[in-house]
Design a protein around this motif. Structure first.
Motif, PDB file in Angstrom:
ATOM      1  N   TRP A   1     -12.249  -2.343   3.772  1.00 21.09           N
ATOM      2  CA  TRP A   1     -11.118  -1.527   3.279  1.00 21.09           C
ATOM      3  C   TRP A   1     -10.677  -0.558   4.362  1.00 21.09           C
ATOM      4  CZ3 TRP A   1      -8.059  -3.025  -0.208  1.00 21.09           C
ATOM      5  CH2 TRP A   1      -8.485  -3.591  -1.411  1.00 21.09           C
TER       6      TRP A   1
ATOM      7  N   TYR B   1       0.826  -1.212   0.000  1.00 19.39           N
ATOM      8  CA  TYR B   1       0.000   0.000   0.000  1.00 19.39           C
ATOM      9  C   TYR B   1       0.864   1.267   0.000  1.00 19.39           C
ATOM     10  CZ  TYR B   1      -4.044  -2.936   1.167  1.00 19.39           C
ATOM     11  OH  TYR B   1      -5.038  -3.876   1.150  1.00 19.39           O
TER      12      TYR B   1
ATOM     13  N   LEU C   1      -6.590   4.590  -2.726  1.00 19.47           N
ATOM     14  CA  LEU C   1      -7.401   3.419  -3.057  1.00 19.47           C
ATOM     15  C   LEU C   1      -8.858   3.890  -3.210  1.00 19.47           C
ATOM     16  CD1 LEU C   1      -7.138  -0.013  -1.376  1.00 19.47           C
ATOM     17  CD2 LEU C   1      -9.366   0.946  -1.777  1.00 19.47           C
TER      18      LEU C   1
END
Lengths: 261, 272
Positions: free
Chosen positions: B184, B166, B172
């Motif tokens: 998430w 990430y 995202l």
């Protein structure tokens, strides 16, 4: 042993994952990753189990000629048509979802998508009908909820500010009429004057309230979403999280055993 | 009074017919209404807009055809925004039935902007295990996706050579029709501090306002209105924008029906 072994596995896995969360270093860090890899693999097999269970259930209905067995038969046929078509397209074009795949072009885009979209679109009709029948302002709380819902519905769409004053005005007008006609029939003079006074007040309030909603419907909808809605949601989230922690602890410690059945 | 009481008993077929016409007529006459974008959508737009060229945006397809009319226009609008700013796209999904929708949108918009697969965008596809997938991607994307959706090893795709966790992903964007957006936030944001924008149906979007206020997400695109706002912001008015007039008409119609139903109900109750 049938109960003790799964409880022991649950306890060890649960405790190790909790430790790995708080101490993300070796050996716990890689252990968590390994556990997650296993979980992903098990999830994949769970899909196969689900398919097996679904087909078996419907095949039993068909073979016993149970009520609506024909729907079960159509499910089984649709399942195998999808499967075979997908495999065929995959073998022919290299991947079942490649740009040339007839499975993607015809089956998914022209059969599956319209079917699923149609099913969901029907909700609009049911929601309109249900809202008309079920949303009744029979208590103060219900009226408040209804009023908030109406403002949010109008405040989130382009014409909301222009329409809301008329809607609110209509509600106040009806309220005034009901209070007045109730008041006229009242025997007790105090109650009569209170009700008629309430009706007059409702009529007076139409203009300022209408003016407010002409300018601030969208902002009021935003306020409802950001303050009262959010406060309630946060309370629910905290409750769910605490419940989740409590349930996880019960499972890890072997107090909750319903998952073994 | 009898006429007023009848308002509580309108036949549902009449309601269906009026609703059908209310949706149909604005589409036939292509009526559009001016809108001021919602602040949470503007916030999402600005977060993407301020990314430097070459930044990687991960997009998750967590919906299927049932939610397509609301969510697909958001996906198109965000893809247009990203490609117009030369951002790189990694797409994946947690809803297997929605995967082809993601592929279709990605291929359409990439073609529109002349983008190349492997250099400007990559499609990773689907892996089961939602939370486990999200956690493991925080350690190494290749531990979950060794290959892309078409079977090409990730290291042989130029765009993916420097993308591992990430930390290498600027934002995202999760397109949701269920609870995957919560996952998430719980795993990618809370554990790995990933910047997240969530877009989803009007039914699930209200659940995310607490995340927006606590800055666990940096933007929220809710329902057709959110999609229309984003289309407006990227100056590409399409399906969502023109869909807002029927939606506005239906909202107003439902409010009218509720008022009529209550007038009839009150009249009946008074008589009883």
């Amino acid at each position: 042993m049938k109960r003790e072994v799964p409880i022991a596995i649950t306890f060890i896995s649960g405790v190790l994952l909790v430790i790995a969360f708080f101490i993300p270093h070796e050996p716990f860090g890689s252990l968590e990753q390994r556990f997650n890899d296993w979980y992903i693999i098990v999830s994949g097999f769970a899909l196969i189990l689900g398919i097996d269970s679904l087909l078996l259930h419907h095949w039993n209905k068909v073979s016993r000629r149970s009520k609506d067995w024909f729907h079960s038969l159509s499910l089984i046929i649709a399942f195998f048509v999808t499967l075979i078509w997908g495999f065929y397209s995959g073998i022919k074009t290299g991947h079942f979802l490649s740009a040339q795949s007839t499975f993607r072009q015809y089956f998914y885009m022209y059969v599956f998508v319209p079917l699923q979209a149609t099913m969901f679109s029907l909700l609009a009709f049911f929601i309109a009908s249900a809202a008309y029948r079920a949303f009744r302002a029979d208590r103060f709380e219900a009226a408040l909820l209804l009023f908030s819902a109406g403002i949010v519905m109008l405040g989130r769409v382009p014409l909301g500010n222009a329409v809301a004053p008329y809607m609110v005005g209509l509600v106040f007008l009806i309220f005034a009429y009901l209070l007045y006609s109730d008041g006229r029939k009242e025997v007790d003079p105090t109650r009569r004057y209170l009700k008629i006074g309430g009706a007059v007040l409702s009529l007076i309030l139409i203009y300022p309230v209408g003016w407010f909603f002409l300018h601030y419907t969208a902002q009021t909808a935003g306020w409802i979403m950001n303050i009262p809605q959010l406060a309630a949601k946060r309370g629910i989230f905290v409750g769910i999280a605490l419940g989740g922690i409590a349930m996880s602890l019960r499972i890890i410690l072997g107090i909750e055993k319903t998952y073994l059945r | 009074m009898k006429y007023i009481e009848k308002l509580a008993k309108i036949d549902r077929r009449i309601i269906y017919l009026i609703l059908f016409l209310t949706v149909l007529l604005p589409y036939l006459f292509k009526i559009s209404l001016p809108m001021k974008p919602l602040p949470e959508v503007v916030q999402a737009y600005r977060e993407i807009d301020r990314l430097p060229a070459g930044s990687v945006v991960m997009i998750s397809i967590d919906y299927d055809a049932a939610s397509m009319p609301e969510v697909q226009p958001m996906l198109y609008a965000i893809l247009r925004h990203c490609f117009s700013k030369d951002l790189k796209i990694i797409m994946l999904g947690h809803w297997p039935l929605g995967i082809p929708l993601g592929i279709a949108a990605l291929e359409d918009v990439a073609k529109e902007y002349g983008k190349k697969y492997g250099e400007d965008y990559v499609f990773l596809g689907y892996r089961p295990g939602v939370a486990a997938v999200m956690i493991n991607m925080g350690k190494e994307i290749r531990s979950v996706f060794r290959e892309d959706y078409w079977g090409t090893p990730l290291d042989s795709l130029p765009m993916m050579r420097n993308v591992h966790t990430y930390d290498d992903i600027a934002i995202l964007v999760g397109f949701e029709a269920g609870s995957t957006g919560d996952y998430w936030v719980q795993y990618a944001q809370a554990r790995y501090n990933q910047k997240i924008i969530l877009g989803g149906t009007a039914v699930v979007a209200p659940d995310w306002y607490p995340y927006l206020q606590s800055r666990q997400i940096v933007g929220l695109i809710g329902g057709l209105r959110g999609a229309a706002d984003y289309e407006n912001l990227v100056h590409h008015k399409a399906l969502a924008y023109y869909g807002m007039t029927p939606q506005a008409a239906v909202h107003i119609l439902i409010v009218i029906f509720i008022i009529l139903g209550n007038i009839g109900y009150l009249a009946l109750r008074r008589r009883k």
